[in-house]
Write an enzyme that holds these catalytic residues in place. Structure first.
Site, PDB file in Angstrom:
ATOM      1  N   GLY A 182       4.930  -7.390   3.924  1.00 18.38           N
ATOM      2  CA  GLY A 182       4.790  -8.315   2.799  1.00 18.38           C
ATOM      3  C   GLY A 182       5.907  -8.142   1.785  1.00 18.38           C
ATOM      4  O   GLY A 182       6.577  -9.116   1.395  1.00 18.38           O
ATOM      5  N   GLY A 205       0.833  -1.208   0.000  1.00 17.39           N
ATOM      6  CA  GLY A 205       0.000   0.000   0.000  1.00 17.39           C
ATOM      7  C   GLY A 205       0.860   1.248   0.000  1.00 17.39           C
ATOM      8  O   GLY A 205       1.945   1.257   0.581  1.00 17.39           O
ATOM      9  N   ASP A 248       0.792   2.195   9.061  1.00 15.23           N
ATOM     10  CA  ASP A 248       0.341   1.501  10.281  1.00 15.23           C
ATOM     11  C   ASP A 248       1.387   1.515  11.400  1.00 15.23           C
ATOM     12  O   ASP A 248       1.054   1.244  12.544  1.00 15.23           O
ATOM     13  CB  ASP A 248       0.005   0.034   9.959  1.00 15.23           C
ATOM     14  CG  ASP A 248      -1.013  -0.093   8.842  1.00 15.23           C
ATOM     15  OD1 ASP A 248      -1.871   0.803   8.727  1.00 15.23           O
ATOM     16  OD2 ASP A 248      -0.945  -1.078   8.085  1.00 15.23           O
ATOM     17  N   ARG A 278      -3.928   7.655   3.745  1.00 13.62           N
ATOM     18  CA  ARG A 278      -2.781   7.242   2.926  1.00 13.62           C
ATOM     19  C   ARG A 278      -2.344   8.348   1.958  1.00 13.62           C
ATOM     20  O   ARG A 278      -1.294   8.229   1.311  1.00 13.62           O
ATOM     21  CB  ARG A 278      -3.154   5.983   2.141  1.00 13.62           C
ATOM     22  CG  ARG A 278      -3.359   4.760   3.016  1.00 13.62           C
ATOM     23  CD  ARG A 278      -2.318   3.705   2.726  1.00 13.62           C
ATOM     24  NE  ARG A 278      -2.458   3.212   1.393  1.00 13.62           N
ATOM     25  CZ  ARG A 278      -3.160   2.126   1.054  1.00 13.62           C
ATOM     26  NH1 ARG A 278      -3.741   1.407   1.989  1.00 13.62           N
ATOM     27  NH2 ARG A 278      -3.239   1.739  -0.182  1.00 13.62           N
ATOM     28  N   MET A 304      -7.418   3.538  10.270  1.00  8.62           N
ATOM     29  CA  MET A 304      -6.722   2.344   9.793  1.00  8.62           C
ATOM     30  C   MET A 304      -5.685   1.863  10.814  1.00  8.62           C
ATOM     31  O   MET A 304      -5.612   2.382  11.924  1.00  8.62           O
ATOM     32  CB  MET A 304      -6.055   2.635   8.453  1.00  8.62           C
ATOM     33  CG  MET A 304      -7.012   2.672   7.290  1.00  8.62           C
ATOM     34  SD  MET A 304      -6.107   2.932   5.751  1.00  8.62           S
ATOM     35  CE  MET A 304      -7.351   2.483   4.551  1.00  8.62           C
ATOM     36  N   GLU A 332      -9.424   0.103  13.169  1.00  9.23           N
ATOM     37  CA  GLU A 332     -10.175  -0.863  12.347  1.00  9.23           C
ATOM     38  C   GLU A 332     -10.025  -2.298  12.859  1.00  9.23           C
ATOM     39  O   GLU A 332     -10.872  -3.150  12.617  1.00  9.23           O
ATOM     40  CB  GLU A 332      -9.738  -0.783  10.885  1.00  9.23           C
ATOM     41  CG  GLU A 332      -8.266  -1.131  10.651  1.00  9.23           C
ATOM     42  CD  GLU A 332      -7.829  -1.033   9.202  1.00  9.23           C
ATOM     43  OE1 GLU A 332      -8.642  -0.726   8.322  1.00  9.23           O
ATOM     44  OE2 GLU A 332      -6.619  -1.273   8.956  1.00  9.23           O
TER      45      GLU A 332
HETATM   46  O1  F6P Z   1      -1.301  -1.252   5.514  1.00 11.50           O
HETATM   47  C1  F6P Z   1      -1.829  -0.015   5.142  1.00 11.50           C
HETATM   48  C2  F6P Z   1      -3.333  -0.074   5.067  1.00 11.50           C
HETATM   49  O2  F6P Z   1      -3.804   1.221   4.725  1.00 11.50           O
HETATM   50  C3  F6P Z   1      -4.041  -0.575   6.326  1.00 11.50           C
HETATM   51  O3  F6P Z   1      -4.100   0.386   7.341  1.00 11.50           O
HETATM   52  C4  F6P Z   1      -5.370  -0.980   5.766  1.00 11.50           C
HETATM   53  O4  F6P Z   1      -5.936  -1.976   6.569  1.00 11.50           O
HETATM   54  C5  F6P Z   1      -5.018  -1.520   4.393  1.00 11.50           C
HETATM   55  O5  F6P Z   1      -3.746  -0.978   4.059  1.00 11.50           O
HETATM   56  C6  F6P Z   1      -6.000  -1.166   3.316  1.00 11.50           C
HETATM   57  O6  F6P Z   1      -5.601  -1.812   2.154  1.00 11.50           O
HETATM   58  P1  F6P Z   1      -6.195  -1.473   0.715  1.00 11.50           P
HETATM   59  O7  F6P Z   1      -5.513  -0.240   0.205  1.00 11.50           O
HETATM   60  O8  F6P Z   1      -5.864  -2.676  -0.092  1.00 11.50           O
HETATM   61  O9  F6P Z   1      -7.659  -1.251   0.876  1.00 11.50           O
END
Ligand code: F6P
Length: 363
Positions: A119, A14, A142, A290, A184, A237
């Site tokens: 990851g 992400g 995070d 983000r 998040m 979350e």
């Molecule tokens: O790991 C970053 C994050 O924004 C988490 O806080 C959230 O659970 C996840 O990625 C959301 O992922 P996506 O962008 O695939 O919806």
């Protein structure tokens, strides 16, 4: 000094504010300090598997320091060791990591920098163990990566959440409502706890401390008795009730981490409204956390990580990731951070401070 003439770079997982600041720092350090060539692979490991890349020059990084996102693109799919292909009409997963070695050679790249979360760094470690000279840079809003005291992107996300809380305060106060903000953070409560403290929340619910709804209601009722007619609740979350489960919003097939959390804010709000009789509203902050321009802290941390990553390569220290230890930038073996999660320790002074301020953590 390792004999390196050209380095590759990719952003995986992400996105997080500060990715462009790392790219800029890597490109500038590589070119100005060491006279290297730099190749950016596009869209995470996908670009490395499909040989999609572009040359990066100093011109390419002009003006990107304050920009969110990543100029290289990213994805949290495309694991080269578990790559989906269709065989005889059926989707199967295969190891295509050899393609990466071929493409690295085609691009004449001597070493690779992987900027990513757990990851992507776990994949980086597997590639290193297979013989690729790799260095890692830890990223995630995070802040849940082991082996570094802070990831870049976190400070910006927490600032966004804090600003949302400031805005929710004024409307909560005007309408005498309970406002629930879901943030998040996956399985860690760093964003919720720090934003809640910075934004003056009354209740903060984090995954590390399973909550009891009665305790949440008790706090709101107690505030009512003190003539405080509104309350602010921050819910991570990944928060869950004692003896209950996290709320899964969806599963994303092919993703390194397929579980997507989300929706606990609505669960908490509904129960609070029913049990207190107070009008309650929910805001799910989502991907706003983000985006946007990185804070000064994240720009500086990302820049320090980027320059250190190039230095590690030139010292031949492959298989390591840069990290923040206290106030110092240093490095640890990729294995110490990759694939390992760091939650808020229960004896953290952040938790103690929150309690001492009278913030309910729902327990
Ligand atoms: O790991 C970053 C994050 O924004 C988490 O806080 C959230 O659970 C996840 O990625 C959301 O992922 P996506 O962008 O695939 O919806």
């Amino acid at each position: 000094m390792a004999r390196v003439k050209r380095i590759g770079l990719l952003t995986g997982g992400g996105d997080a504010p500060g990715l462009n600041a790392v790219i800029r720092a890597v490109v500038k350090t590589a070119i100005k300090e060491y006279g290297l060539g730099v190749v950016g692979f596009l869209n995470g490991f996908g670009g490395l598997i499909k040989n999609q890349a572009r040359e990066l020059t100093e011109k390419d990084v002009v003006g990107i320091l304050p920009r969110g996102g990543t100029i290289l693109g990213t994805t949290n799919r495309d694991n080269p060791f578990h790559y989906p292909v269709v065989k005889e009409g059926k989707k199967v997963f295969v190891d295509v990591s050899d393609r990466i070695f071929e493409n690295i050679s085609i691009q004449e790249v001597d070493a690779l920098i992987v900027i990513g979360g757990d990851g992507s760094l776990a994949i980086a470690r597997e590639l290193y163990e297979k013989g690729l000279p790799v260095v890692g840079v830890p990223k995630t809003i995070d802040n849940d990566l082991a082996a570094t005291d802070q990831t870049f992107g976190f400070d910006t996300a927490l600032t966004t959440a804090m600003e949302a809380l400031d805005k929710l305060h004024t409307t909560a106060e005007s309408h005498h409502r309970v406002m629930v903000l879901e943030v998040m953070g996956r399985y860690a409560g760093w964003i919720a706890l720090t934003a809640g403290i910075a934004g003056g929340a009354d209740v903060i619910l984090i995954p590390e401390i399973p909550y009891q709804i009665d305790k949440v209601v008790e706090k709101i009722t107690e505030r009512g008795k003190q003539d405080k007619k509104f309350s602010i609740i921050v819910v991570a979350e990944g928060a869950k009730p004692e003896g209950g489960e996290m709320v899964v919003q969806k599963t994303v097939e092919d993703s390194y981490d397929p579980i997507r959390l989300g929706g606990i804010g609505h669960v908490v709000a509904q129960q609070v409204e029913e049990m207190t009789g107070k009008e309650t509203r929910v805001t799910i902050l989502g991907h706003l956390q983000r985006g946007g321009s990185p804070t000064a802290f994240d720009r500086i941390l990302a820049t320090r990580y980027g320059t250190m990553a190039v230095n590690l390569i030139m010292e031949g220290r492959f298989g390591e990731m840069v990290c923040l230890s206290g106030t110092k930038i240093t490095s640890v073996p990729l294995g110490e951070g990759a694939g390992k999660m760091r939650q808020v320790p229960l004896d953290s002074d952040l938790i103690r401070s929150a309690r001492q301020l009278g913030i309910s953590l729902g327990d």
